[in-house]
Design a protein around this motif. Sequence first.
Motif, mmCIF file in Angstrom:
data_model
loop_
_atom_site.group_PDB
_atom_site.id
_atom_site.type_symbol
_atom_site.label_atom_id
_atom_site.label_comp_id
_atom_site.label_asym_id
_atom_site.label_seq_id
_atom_site.Cartn_x
_atom_site.Cartn_y
_atom_site.Cartn_z
ATOM 1 N N GLN A 175 -10.202 -64.701 -21.370
ATOM 2 C CA GLN A 175 -9.271 -63.583 -21.551
ATOM 3 C C GLN A 175 -7.871 -64.134 -21.824
ATOM 4 N N LEU A 176 -7.199 -63.501 -22.783
ATOM 5 C CA LEU A 176 -5.862 -63.947 -23.196
ATOM 6 C C LEU A 176 -4.792 -63.116 -22.485
ATOM 7 N N THR A 202 0.360 -59.675 -18.848
ATOM 8 C CA THR A 202 -0.275 -58.543 -19.522
ATOM 9 C C THR A 202 -1.497 -59.049 -20.272
ATOM 10 N N SER A 203 -2.625 -58.346 -20.109
ATOM 11 C CA SER A 203 -3.834 -58.759 -20.831
ATOM 12 C C SER A 203 -3.697 -58.436 -22.305
ATOM 13 N N LEU A 204 -4.094 -59.415 -23.144
ATOM 14 C CA LEU A 204 -4.074 -59.192 -24.594
ATOM 15 C C LEU A 204 -5.489 -59.066 -25.136
ATOM 16 N N GLY A 205 -6.481 -59.124 -24.232
ATOM 17 C CA GLY A 205 -7.854 -58.913 -24.678
ATOM 18 C C GLY A 205 -8.746 -60.118 -24.444
ATOM 19 N N LEU A 206 -10.024 -59.938 -24.776
ATOM 20 C CA LEU A 206 -11.016 -60.996 -24.605
ATOM 21 C C LEU A 206 -11.150 -61.782 -25.905
ATOM 22 N N GLY A 251 -13.477 -68.211 -31.198
ATOM 23 C CA GLY A 251 -12.188 -68.816 -30.866
ATOM 24 C C GLY A 251 -11.050 -68.302 -31.741
ATOM 25 N N ARG A 252 -11.358 -67.454 -32.698
ATOM 26 C CA ARG A 252 -10.303 -66.902 -33.559
ATOM 27 C C ARG A 252 -10.045 -65.468 -33.133
ATOM 28 N N PHE A 253 -8.771 -65.107 -33.066
ATOM 29 C CA PHE A 253 -8.431 -63.840 -32.457
ATOM 30 C C PHE A 253 -7.046 -63.443 -32.928
ATOM 31 N N SER A 254 -6.862 -62.184 -33.203
ATOM 32 C CA SER A 254 -5.573 -61.685 -33.656
ATOM 33 C C SER A 254 -5.297 -60.383 -32.921
ATOM 34 N N VAL A 255 -4.083 -60.222 -32.406
ATOM 35 C CA VAL A 255 -3.787 -59.019 -31.642
ATOM 36 C C VAL A 255 -2.317 -58.632 -31.814
ATOM 37 N N THR A 256 -2.072 -57.333 -31.888
ATOM 38 C CA THR A 256 -0.687 -56.840 -31.943
ATOM 39 C C THR A 256 -0.457 -56.004 -30.688
ATOM 40 N N PRO A 257 0.115 -56.613 -29.645
ATOM 41 C CA PRO A 257 0.269 -55.888 -28.379
ATOM 42 C C PRO A 257 1.191 -54.672 -28.560
ATOM 43 N N LEU A 263 -10.550 -67.793 -17.291
ATOM 44 C CA LEU A 263 -12.005 -67.630 -17.309
ATOM 45 C C LEU A 263 -12.343 -66.427 -16.432
ATOM 46 N N GLU A 264 -13.070 -65.464 -17.000
ATOM 47 C CA GLU A 264 -13.299 -64.199 -16.291
ATOM 48 C C GLU A 264 -14.773 -63.792 -16.351
ATOM 49 N N PRO A 265 -15.166 -62.851 -15.477
ATOM 50 C CA PRO A 265 -16.536 -62.326 -15.563
ATOM 51 C C PRO A 265 -16.703 -61.504 -16.844
ATOM 52 N N PRO A 266 -17.970 -61.242 -17.260
ATOM 53 C CA PRO A 266 -18.198 -60.472 -18.486
ATOM 54 C C PRO A 266 -17.407 -59.166 -18.468
ATOM 55 N N GLY A 267 -16.775 -58.841 -19.587
ATOM 56 C CA GLY A 267 -15.975 -57.622 -19.657
ATOM 57 C C GLY A 267 -14.529 -57.859 -19.290
ATOM 58 N N GLY A 268 -14.243 -59.005 -18.704
ATOM 59 C CA GLY A 268 -12.863 -59.349 -18.375
ATOM 60 C C GLY A 268 -12.478 -58.960 -16.959
ATOM 61 N N SER A 269 -11.271 -59.354 -16.597
ATOM 62 C CA SER A 269 -10.757 -59.072 -15.260
ATOM 63 C C SER A 269 -10.678 -57.556 -15.028
ATOM 64 N N THR A 270 -11.068 -57.123 -13.845
ATOM 65 C CA THR A 270 -11.000 -55.688 -13.541
ATOM 66 C C THR A 270 -9.759 -55.360 -12.726
ATOM 67 N N THR A 271 -8.980 -56.399 -12.357
ATOM 68 C CA THR A 271 -7.824 -56.176 -11.491
ATOM 69 C C THR A 271 -6.519 -56.066 -12.266
ATOM 70 N N GLY A 272 -6.571 -56.354 -13.596
ATOM 71 C CA GLY A 272 -5.330 -56.336 -14.372
ATOM 72 C C GLY A 272 -4.566 -57.646 -14.266
ATOM 73 N N ARG A 273 -5.108 -58.588 -13.524
ATOM 74 C CA ARG A 273 -4.517 -59.918 -13.427
ATOM 75 C C ARG A 273 -5.626 -60.944 -13.599
#
Lengths: 220, 176
Positions: free
Chosen positions: A151-152, A163-167, A172-178, A193-203
Amino acid sequence: MTPGERDALAAEYVLGTLDARATAELRGAMETDAALADAVAGWEQRLAPLQLLATPEAPPPDLWARLERTLGGGARRKAWRFPWPAFGLGAGALAAGLAAFIVFRPPPAAPLMTVLLTSRDQPAYLVEAERGTLRLAALNPRGIEAGRVMQLWALPQGATAPTSLGLIPESGRFSVTPQNIRPEPGMLIEISLEPPGGSTTGRPTGPILFIGRLSAAGNS
Amino acid sequence: MSDAAALLLRIAGEDRTALQALYKLQSVRLFGVAMAILRDRDAAADAVHDGFVNVARRAAQFDAERGTAEGWLGSIIRHAALDIARRRGREIPTDDATLGDTPVEAAQLDSITASEEGARLRACLADLPEKNRQGIVLAFVHGLSHPQIAARLELPLGTVKAWIRRGLLTLRECLA
């Protein structure tokens, strides 16, 4: 030349310890001596991991434009057109100077970049930011633990929580406009490194694998 | 296939946008490789320039059976940088602070172990006597000549040449 001598010569060539004359001779011989070319290729492959000991550094911003001039042909441009580099590492002083004349077109914000490093200071990802968009590219693609995702995150200077910018996809290539933050110099970019689906705590909940700080492209 | 390897295939087909994409993807790492050898931004830019001209012309020669695209690119930039160093008579300060007092600490080598090949090379380097290992890394990473390595390690030139040669032989056996 015995096979042993040939291999020793190939090794010293790849290592870089041959002088200019011996280097030129060896390169000439490689054209016709397949066994020698093979020995050189073998040593290039054996020693290649040592390239990682060099610290990554952003090249001068005008280097791509210079390279394009040398190569000519291909994407030839009309003389009146400013050769805008199509990516973030370019622009630079010339662009800044020209921007003053291009009144109908607002000058782009200076591109930012950083290289995310591992805990051992090894380059892992190149991050570029321009006009509010962050682009991520893996420099040394590597696998991750099965059943985990990466997770970025971005941490603006002075902020207390990232702030999470996504998974990050497996490529390995990723583009995001927050939407709620804007990339700026000094902003920390990190990957956890996070569980599947990403962090659920916002951190970030898992370890921070890679980290880097945005700065103006070209300043290293 | 890595992104870089896929781009090399397109460059071999004269796709200029692929060269630009490859530059974007690899130039930060490769400029670092050239800087480690030349320790001068202008000279390192020349090396990356010369190297990429070579990449554009020789992309079809990349053989994925003989190593990674990243390794192939690094080798082209290294040789371009070494050529520049040779033209300058390798008059490069070896007392540069960026080299550090002990440039090849064993722990530093841990950083190459991300790949399987790197881990094997690391293990084999670890088996070499310290000064053999240092000589090999100073030559490969920092582009030092035999006389520069001899001065740096405070060893006679003949000893350095013999040790490096023996070290390479031992490495080859260890990696076989």
